[in-house]
Scaffold this motif. Structure first.
Motif, PDB file in Angstrom:
ATOM      1  N   GLY A   1       0.998  -1.088  -0.024  1.00 23.96           N
ATOM      2  CA  GLY A   1      -0.053  -0.170   0.032  1.00 23.96           C
ATOM      3  C   GLY A   1       0.857   1.279  -0.015  1.00 23.96           C
ATOM      4  N   ARG A   2       2.107   1.227   0.229  1.00 21.16           N
ATOM      5  CA  ARG A   2       2.809   2.313   0.017  1.00 21.16           C
ATOM      6  C   ARG A   2       2.962   2.978  -1.273  1.00 21.16           C
ATOM      7  NH1 ARG A   2       8.670   1.199   1.256  1.00 21.16           N
ATOM      8  NH2 ARG A   2       7.927  -0.998   0.876  1.00 21.16           N
ATOM      9  N   MET A   3       2.826   4.065  -1.471  1.00 19.24           N
ATOM     10  CA  MET A   3       2.655   4.867  -2.790  1.00 19.24           C
ATOM     11  C   MET A   3       3.812   5.743  -2.958  1.00 19.24           C
ATOM     12  SD  MET A   3      -1.355   5.757  -3.325  1.00 19.24           S
ATOM     13  CE  MET A   3      -1.482   6.959  -2.307  1.00 19.24           C
ATOM     14  N   CYS A   4       5.077   5.345  -3.466  1.00 16.24           N
ATOM     15  CA  CYS A   4       6.219   6.144  -3.321  1.00 16.24           C
ATOM     16  C   CYS A   4       6.592   7.131  -4.402  1.00 16.24           C
ATOM     17  CB  CYS A   4       7.576   5.218  -3.412  1.00 16.24           C
ATOM     18  SG  CYS A   4       7.478   3.879  -1.869  1.00 16.24           S
ATOM     19  N   GLY A   5       6.728   8.171  -3.960  1.00 17.24           N
ATOM     20  CA  GLY A   5       7.038   9.087  -4.897  1.00 17.24           C
ATOM     21  C   GLY A   5       7.358  10.488  -4.305  1.00 17.24           C
TER      22      GLY A   5
ATOM     23  N   THR B   1       3.381  12.705  -0.259  1.00 14.77           N
ATOM     24  CA  THR B   1       2.660  13.101   0.810  1.00 14.77           C
ATOM     25  C   THR B   1       2.865  14.605   1.286  1.00 14.77           C
ATOM     26  OG1 THR B   1       2.532  12.511   3.442  1.00 14.77           O
ATOM     27  CG2 THR B   1       4.776  12.705   2.533  1.00 14.77           C
ATOM     28  N   ASP B   2       3.985  15.161   0.700  1.00 13.39           N
ATOM     29  CA  ASP B   2       4.254  16.678   0.754  1.00 13.39           C
ATOM     30  C   ASP B   2       4.265  17.260  -0.524  1.00 13.39           C
ATOM     31  OD1 ASP B   2       5.256  18.998   1.923  1.00 13.39           O
ATOM     32  OD2 ASP B   2       7.229  18.160   2.368  1.00 13.39           O
ATOM     33  N   ASP B   3       3.418  17.878  -1.081  1.00 17.25           N
ATOM     34  CA  ASP B   3       1.952  17.980  -0.240  1.00 17.25           C
ATOM     35  C   ASP B   3       0.863  17.660  -1.416  1.00 17.25           C
ATOM     36  OD1 ASP B   3       0.239  18.818   1.503  1.00 17.25           O
ATOM     37  OD2 ASP B   3       0.107  21.031   0.879  1.00 17.25           O
ATOM     38  N   LYS B   4       1.330  16.949  -2.476  1.00 14.68           N
ATOM     39  CA  LYS B   4       0.534  16.911  -3.571  1.00 14.68           C
ATOM     40  C   LYS B   4      -0.756  15.743  -3.206  1.00 14.68           C
ATOM     41  CE  LYS B   4       3.874  17.822  -7.097  1.00 14.68           C
ATOM     42  NZ  LYS B   4       4.543  17.331  -8.297  1.00 14.68           N
TER      43      LYS B   4
ATOM     44  N   PRO C   1      -3.821  16.698   9.132  1.00 10.15           N
ATOM     45  CA  PRO C   1      -2.689  16.257   8.404  1.00 10.15           C
ATOM     46  C   PRO C   1      -3.318  14.786   7.742  1.00 10.15           C
ATOM     47  CG  PRO C   1      -2.286  15.864  10.639  1.00 10.15           C
ATOM     48  CD  PRO C   1      -3.379  16.824  10.529  1.00 10.15           C
ATOM     49  N   MET C   2      -2.870  14.397   6.581  1.00 13.58           N
ATOM     50  CA  MET C   2      -3.121  13.218   5.997  1.00 13.58           C
ATOM     51  C   MET C   2      -2.334  11.984   6.200  1.00 13.58           C
ATOM     52  SD  MET C   2      -3.806  12.740   1.814  1.00 13.58           S
ATOM     53  CE  MET C   2      -5.745  13.139   1.566  1.00 13.58           C
ATOM     54  N   GLY C   3      -0.838  12.394   6.075  1.00 18.76           N
ATOM     55  CA  GLY C   3       0.087  11.347   6.060  1.00 18.76           C
ATOM     56  C   GLY C   3       0.455  10.999   7.276  1.00 18.76           C
ATOM     57  N   SER C   4       1.522   9.983   7.504  1.00 18.42           N
ATOM     58  CA  SER C   4       1.957   9.542   8.919  1.00 18.42           C
ATOM     59  C   SER C   4       3.471   9.685   8.940  1.00 18.42           C
ATOM     60  CB  SER C   4       1.702   7.953   8.796  1.00 18.42           C
ATOM     61  OG  SER C   4       2.749   7.261   8.375  1.00 18.42           O
TER      62      SER C   4
ATOM     63  N   LEU D   1       3.330   7.937   0.395  1.00 22.78           N
ATOM     64  CA  LEU D   1       2.093   8.048   1.179  1.00 22.78           C
ATOM     65  C   LEU D   1       1.217   6.848   1.045  1.00 22.78           C
ATOM     66  CD1 LEU D   1      -0.491  10.023   2.670  1.00 22.78           C
ATOM     67  CD2 LEU D   1      -0.896  10.413   0.220  1.00 22.78           C
ATOM     68  N   ASP D   2       0.826   6.442   2.347  1.00 19.70           N
ATOM     69  CA  ASP D   2       0.180   5.111   2.228  1.00 19.70           C
ATOM     70  C   ASP D   2      -1.385   5.358   1.393  1.00 19.70           C
ATOM     71  OD1 ASP D   2       2.325   3.486   3.507  1.00 19.70           O
ATOM     72  OD2 ASP D   2       1.303   4.388   5.591  1.00 19.70           O
ATOM     73  N   LYS D   3      -1.466   4.054   0.960  1.00 20.24           N
ATOM     74  CA  LYS D   3      -2.843   4.112   0.125  1.00 20.24           C
ATOM     75  C   LYS D   3      -4.117   4.283   1.119  1.00 20.24           C
ATOM     76  CE  LYS D   3      -5.700   1.581  -2.843  1.00 20.24           C
ATOM     77  NZ  LYS D   3      -6.093   0.224  -3.466  1.00 20.24           N
ATOM     78  N   ARG D   4      -3.829   3.594   2.315  1.00 21.38           N
ATOM     79  CA  ARG D   4      -4.978   3.980   3.270  1.00 21.38           C
ATOM     80  C   ARG D   4      -5.016   5.294   3.907  1.00 21.38           C
ATOM     81  NH1 ARG D   4      -4.127   2.488   9.537  1.00 21.38           N
ATOM     82  NH2 ARG D   4      -2.118   3.803   9.134  1.00 21.38           N
ATOM     83  N   ASN D   5      -3.852   5.952   3.983  1.00 23.39           N
ATOM     84  CA  ASN D   5      -4.061   7.216   4.474  1.00 23.39           C
ATOM     85  C   ASN D   5      -4.622   8.157   3.364  1.00 23.39           C
ATOM     86  OD1 ASN D   5      -2.368   6.207   6.400  1.00 23.39           O
ATOM     87  ND2 ASN D   5      -2.086   8.086   7.194  1.00 23.39           N
ATOM     88  N   TYR D   6      -4.202   7.884   2.224  1.00 22.39           N
ATOM     89  CA  TYR D   6      -4.683   8.683   1.184  1.00 22.39           C
ATOM     90  C   TYR D   6      -6.323   8.483   0.873  1.00 22.39           C
ATOM     91  CZ  TYR D   6      -4.976  10.614  -3.812  1.00 22.39           C
ATOM     92  OH  TYR D   6      -4.933  11.246  -4.844  1.00 22.39           O
TER      93      TYR D   6
END
Ligand SMILES: C[C@H](N)C(=O)N[C@@H](Cc1c[nH]cn1)C(=O)O
Ligand code: ZN
Ligand code: ZN
Length: 529
Positions: free
Chosen positions: A175-179, A183-186, A488-491, A503-508
């Motif tokens: 579930g990690r969405m790397c890029g 998370t900051d801040d798109k 906040p959205m991210g962890s 950003l974890d898919k779950r948090n998004y």
């Protein structure tokens, strides 16, 4: 003259007062502190609220967010693919392209959008990227929420140590969405767009009017934005009833938080120069005084291994710890294990939670970021750099003042350099400065966000301060006179500014639900607040 966001020399006394006044609260005439809020009012309010089981239309909205999740990830993929690095001049066209892309997406969703030019970047011939101003809805019977975010990102190169291409969103099985910028801040910025889209698709009435302000220079000190926000406070932003910013992180990975404070950031350069060009160290080593030697001595004098700032006059400005504050830290859902996980190591300065939280939230820190002009590639180049520029910053806290802090830094660096007796030349200056911010969470804006958190995440949020800086926050508060909430959205493990940002898919996805739910609860808060 350094850029000093949130600070105008001519208005230092009036404008730079720390904003710690209690904001209007609907729920208690007595002055609840931020710290008693969590335990008293919110518990009762949320219980009562849950009992009423409000907003059934939220369920339709949540279902639509789930069914559109692949589409929302695709939108994030497109955003991450634009390398909108604000600190690199060569990337400025990409930053501008990102602003245009955002404006187009908003227009397609039915928002009214303007791209506001900000003129030239200070001291350069470079156009600043435009601010994206948007409005969605204009119903006089609804509340209006102003949201802010940034569409620029920190630099990133695969060779920095990324496992994947930084500007290609890579969704991992876990579930990690790397890029870069995920998370900051798109991710959080797109959260607002996705919330609009899911409401439309679900046929659920959008509960508020939304004003949007998205900038492209946040990672470089928000150059040019302060003037715009001050000028538009009673114009474009005039209808705003409250402000919400989603641009920080949870303290850990499991408990959401609402944030009511930020540290400020004063960013400095120390330039040391000597020879006219880089030299061969065999030919000139031992004969020329070396700028790098002076610079490392200056940098080494700033802070010790335990993070204690060695500059006279900094610690003296810090507000004393109050008895009330002493009890605050124990209840926060944060463990040293979470910190070790976020850090990827156990190399912490303190071993206990309270000291660690205090060091992040309410004491200043000094970090050394890098040296421009120094040899930094792999290999063994035998060069004497002719000119080197050391970069460091101080994260500031209540009651530190920008100008006083700058003077302490200049005095310290000048004194250390003088003692070296070097024939090289040295200059020290601030690149940008932004003030700390601390507000009261005793406001319907925070109450609405707490209810939304409980609804989406099934738990009460922690009330936190943030060690990072969002320089424009204080300006929004001053320009609109309204309460500002950080949601906040991210962890904590997202690695903002670092390699492998994610950003974890779950948090998004749950974050999109949270932003939408927050707007619904905002609409339900008593209008007399
Ligand atoms: C917390 C926010 N997402 C962020 O990363 N802010 C930057 C802003 C900045 C850049 N220079 C000075 N401030 C940060 O805290 O580094
Ligand atoms: Zn940010
Ligand atoms: Zn950032």
């Amino acid at each position: 003259m350094p850029r000093t966001l949130g600070w105008r020399p001519s208005q230092l006394i009036q404008i730079r007062r720390p904003i710690t006044r209690p904001t209007k609260s609907f729920f208690s005439p007595t002055s609840l502190s931020p710290f008693s809020l969590n335990k008293t009012y919110l518990t009762e309010s949320i219980r009562a609220h849950q009992a009423r089981k409000m907003a059934p239309q939220l369920d339709s909205y949540f279902q639509k967010v789930d069914s559109l999740s692949d589409h929302f990830i695709e939108r994030l993929r497109q955003a991450v693919a634009i390398p909108s690095i604000s600190s690199e001049a060569a990337r400025r066209p990409d930053v501008v392209r990102m602003g245009q892309w955002l404006a187009d997406e908003l227009t397609k969703l039915g928002a009214t959008v303007e791209l506001r030019p900000l003129g030239k970047q200070e001291g350069t011939d470079l156009d600043l990227p435009p601010v994206v101003l948007g409005r969605y809805g204009n119903d006089k019977n609804k509340r209006t929420i102003l949201v802010y975010g940034h569409y620029d990102v920190q630099p990133a190169e695969k060779s920095d140590g990324w496992d994947t291409e930084p500007f290609e969103l890579t969704v991992k099985e876990d579930g990690r969405m790397c890029g870069r910028g995920a998370t900051d801040d798109k991710g959080p910025v797109l959260g607002w767009l996705n919330a609009i889209e899911a409401h439309k698709a679900a046929g659920v009435d959008f509960p508020v009017n939304l004003l949007m302000c998205f900038e492209g220079m946040e990672e470089y000190g928000s150059d040019g934005l302060e003037e715009l926000v001050m000028a538009e406070g009673k114009k474009y932003f005039a209808d705003a009833d409250a402000v919400c910013i989603s641009d920080n992180y949870w303290l850990g990975t499991e408990r959401p938080c609402l944030t009511y404070g930020l540290r400020g950031c004063n960013y400095y350069s120390v330039e040391v120069s000597g020879p006219a060009a880089d030299l061969h160290s065999g030919v000139f080593g031992g004969t020329a005084q070396e700028p790098m030697t002076d610079l490392v001595r200056i940098l080494a004098s700033l802070v010790d291994t335990d993070g204690k700032i060695q500059i006279k006059g900094i610690a003296e400005q810090v507000a004393p710890v109050t008895a009330e504050e002493e009890g605050l830290y124990d209840d926060i859902a944060f463990t040293m294990e979470t910190l070790h996980e976020s850090l990827g190591s156990k190399t912490t300065i303190f071993e206990d939670k309270k000291k660690t939280l205090m060091a992040r939230w309410r004491f200043p820190s000094l970090s050394i970021h890098g040296v421009e002009g120094a040899f930094s590639n792999p290999g063994a180049k035998t060069v004497i750099p002719a000119k080197v520029i050391g970069k460091f910053s101080i994260r500031s806290v209540p009651d530190m003042e920008i100008e006083k802090t700058n003077q302490c830094v200049y005095d310290h660096v000048n004194e250390v350099f003088k003692k070296l007796g070097s024939k090289n030349t040295m200059k020290v200056y601030a690149q940008h400065c932004g003030k700390w911010w601390k507000a009261s969470p005793n406001h319907w804006n925070f109450a609405a966000a707490a209810k939304a958190t409980e609804r989406v995440w099934g738990m009460k949020p922690d009330f936190t301060r943030e060690g990072g800086s969002i320089p424009i926050t204080l300006t929004f508060e001053e320009a609109t006179g309204k309460n500002v909430l950080l949601l906040p959205m991210g962890s904590s493990t997202d690695g903002a500014h670092s390699i492998n940002e994610k950003l974890d898919k779950r948090n998004y996805i749950e974050g999109i639900k949270l932003l939408g739910a927050y707007l619904h609860y905002v609409a339900e808060e008593p209008m007399n607040a």
